[in-house]
Scaffold this motif. Structure first.
Motif, PDB file in Angstrom:
ATOM      1  N   GLY A  87     -25.595  -6.429 -11.675  1.00  0.00           N
ATOM      2  CA  GLY A  87     -24.251  -6.096 -12.119  1.00  0.00           C
ATOM      3  C   GLY A  87     -23.415  -5.364 -11.084  1.00  0.00           C
ATOM      4  O   GLY A  87     -22.500  -4.608 -11.433  1.00  0.00           O
ATOM      5  N   VAL A  88     -23.700  -5.587  -9.813  1.00  0.00           N
ATOM      6  CA  VAL A  88     -22.927  -4.955  -8.730  1.00  0.00           C
ATOM      7  C   VAL A  88     -21.496  -5.488  -8.763  1.00  0.00           C
ATOM      8  O   VAL A  88     -21.271  -6.692  -8.929  1.00  0.00           O
ATOM      9  N   GLY A  89     -20.515  -4.589  -8.566  1.00  0.00           N
ATOM     10  CA  GLY A  89     -19.120  -4.978  -8.695  1.00  0.00           C
ATOM     11  C   GLY A  89     -18.356  -5.152  -7.400  1.00  0.00           C
ATOM     12  O   GLY A  89     -17.176  -5.528  -7.421  1.00  0.00           O
ATOM     13  N   HIS A  90     -19.001  -4.896  -6.256  1.00  0.00           N
ATOM     14  CA  HIS A  90     -18.276  -4.993  -4.981  1.00  0.00           C
ATOM     15  C   HIS A  90     -19.276  -5.216  -3.856  1.00  0.00           C
ATOM     16  O   HIS A  90     -20.174  -4.398  -3.648  1.00  0.00           O
ATOM     17  N   HIS A  91     -19.121  -6.312  -3.166  1.00  0.00           N
ATOM     18  CA  HIS A  91     -19.978  -6.630  -2.022  1.00  0.00           C
ATOM     19  C   HIS A  91     -19.146  -6.489  -0.751  1.00  0.00           C
ATOM     20  O   HIS A  91     -18.114  -7.144  -0.592  1.00  0.00           O
ATOM     21  N   VAL A  92     -19.598  -5.635   0.171  1.00  0.00           N
ATOM     22  CA  VAL A  92     -18.907  -5.418   1.436  1.00  0.00           C
ATOM     23  C   VAL A  92     -19.809  -5.891   2.568  1.00  0.00           C
ATOM     24  O   VAL A  92     -20.994  -5.538   2.607  1.00  0.00           O
ATOM     25  N   VAL A  93     -19.266  -6.692   3.477  1.00  0.00           N
ATOM     26  CA  VAL A  93     -20.074  -7.186   4.588  1.00  0.00           C
ATOM     27  C   VAL A  93     -19.287  -7.045   5.882  1.00  0.00           C
ATOM     28  O   VAL A  93     -18.060  -7.208   5.898  1.00  0.00           O
ATOM     29  N   THR A  94     -19.971  -6.723   6.952  1.00  0.00           N
ATOM     30  CA  THR A  94     -19.329  -6.627   8.258  1.00  0.00           C
ATOM     31  C   THR A  94     -19.529  -7.924   9.037  1.00  0.00           C
ATOM     32  O   THR A  94     -20.550  -8.592   8.916  1.00  0.00           O
ATOM     33  N   SER A  95     -18.526  -8.261   9.842  1.00  0.00           N
ATOM     34  CA  SER A  95     -18.586  -9.441  10.689  1.00  0.00           C
ATOM     35  C   SER A  95     -17.859  -9.113  11.991  1.00  0.00           C
ATOM     36  O   SER A  95     -17.622  -7.944  12.293  1.00  0.00           O
ATOM     37  N   VAL A  96     -17.520 -10.145  12.747  1.00  0.00           N
ATOM     38  CA  VAL A  96     -17.005  -9.943  14.096  1.00  0.00           C
ATOM     39  C   VAL A  96     -15.628 -10.580  14.246  1.00  0.00           C
ATOM     40  O   VAL A  96     -15.420 -11.729  13.817  1.00  0.00           O
ATOM     41  N   VAL A  97     -14.696  -9.851  14.841  1.00  0.00           N
ATOM     42  CA  VAL A  97     -13.393 -10.419  15.162  1.00  0.00           C
ATOM     43  C   VAL A  97     -13.596 -11.616  16.100  1.00  0.00           C
ATOM     44  O   VAL A  97     -14.316 -11.525  17.096  1.00  0.00           O
ATOM     45  N   GLY A  98     -12.978 -12.737  15.768  1.00  0.00           N
ATOM     46  CA  GLY A  98     -13.073 -13.920  16.611  1.00  0.00           C
ATOM     47  C   GLY A  98     -14.058 -14.966  16.135  1.00  0.00           C
ATOM     48  O   GLY A  98     -14.182 -16.014  16.765  1.00  0.00           O
ATOM     49  N   THR A  99     -14.762 -14.712  15.026  1.00  0.00           N
ATOM     50  CA  THR A  99     -15.770 -15.678  14.578  1.00  0.00           C
ATOM     51  C   THR A  99     -15.182 -17.068  14.368  1.00  0.00           C
ATOM     52  O   THR A  99     -15.735 -18.067  14.825  1.00  0.00           O
TER      53      THR A  99
END
Length: 251
Positions: A87-99
């Motif tokens: 029941g998680v309400g928010h998934h945050v993920v990091t990525s890379v500028v330029g992908t």
């Protein structure tokens, strides 16, 4: 608020854990070393129980194309399934500028695949794209070195302090889901060859740095603005030479 940080013992993850803990949140640092393995699913249910937010800053142990793709697809599928069950309400993920601008890079293709899974999930999400971290400057120079000369393509560079990225990720995680992307980059931009010439000189590194129109960036041809943020990005406060001096003094 309970927040689980996947990759919470790593470079950025440990800073996010510390920052959110200081703000009074209940934070779980989830990593293989703490008994949580996103590739097998081991420990995920326990780590996510009662969590409102999950922050994924985990990274593939291999940058080889197929291995990176397998890691991000497998771990993200397992993680999103566990979040939905919890029941998680928010998934945050990091990525890379330029992908999206450099799809010929296998690692970037893997990150694009990861982002696609996040977007297609029913869980509200936020994707934080960051420019390259200051900590990677030496390895970037090493990768670009040919016969003792650092050869850089004619592109702009805008690296960022990992502390600043951790701060932005924490702010995003404790806010409403963006259901989109936000970019974060450093406060300074310069052509690659100029930036690395100054950086290596400050470290006393004698390698010559040149601009080479035929040079690649980690195997890719890059355009002038492929590695920098677009308008509307969050800009970090830390300047590279300040970080460089602080880091050198701490060693």
């Amino acid at each position: 608020m309970k927040i689980a940080v996947i990759g919470g013992t790593g470079r950025v993850g440990s800073k996010i854990v510390r920052n959110l803990g200081e703000l009074g949140h209940e934070v779980v640092a989830a990593a293989p070393s703490t008994g949580v393995d996103t590739l097998t699913g081991e420990g995920l249910a326990e780590a996510l129980a009662g969590a409102s937010v999950v922050i994924d800053v985990s990274n593939s142990p291999s940058f080889e194309d197929a291995a990176a793709l397998k890691f991000f697809e497998t771990s993200t599928r397992n993680l999103l399934a566990a979040e939905e069950a919890a029941g998680v309400g928010h998934h945050v993920v990091t990525s890379v500028v330029g992908t999206s601008r450099l799809p010929e890079n296998g690692y970037f293709r893997a990150k694009i695949a990861q982002e696609k899974l996040v977007e297609e999930s029913p869980i509200p999400f936020s994707i934080v794209h960051a420019t390259q971290y200051f900590e990677f400057v030496r390895s970037i120079a090493d990768d670009a070195t040919v016969s003792g000369t650092v050869r850089m393509p004619p592109a702009l560079f805008q690296p960022v302090a990992s502390d600043d990225v951790a701060s932005v990720v924490g702010t995003v995680a404790t806010g409403s889901p963006l259901n989109g992307r936000i970019e974060v980059g450093g406060p300074e931009r310069a052509p690659l060859h100029e930036f690395f010439r100054d950086a290596l000189a400050a470290w006393g590194d004698p390698r010559e740095v040149v601009m080479d129109p035929h040079a690649h960036y980690f195997g890719c041809e890059v355009g002038e603005r492929d590695l920098v943020t677009d308008e509307g990005a969050v800009i970090g406060e830390t300047k590279f030479h300040d970080w460089q001096s602080r880091t050198e003094n701490a060693t």
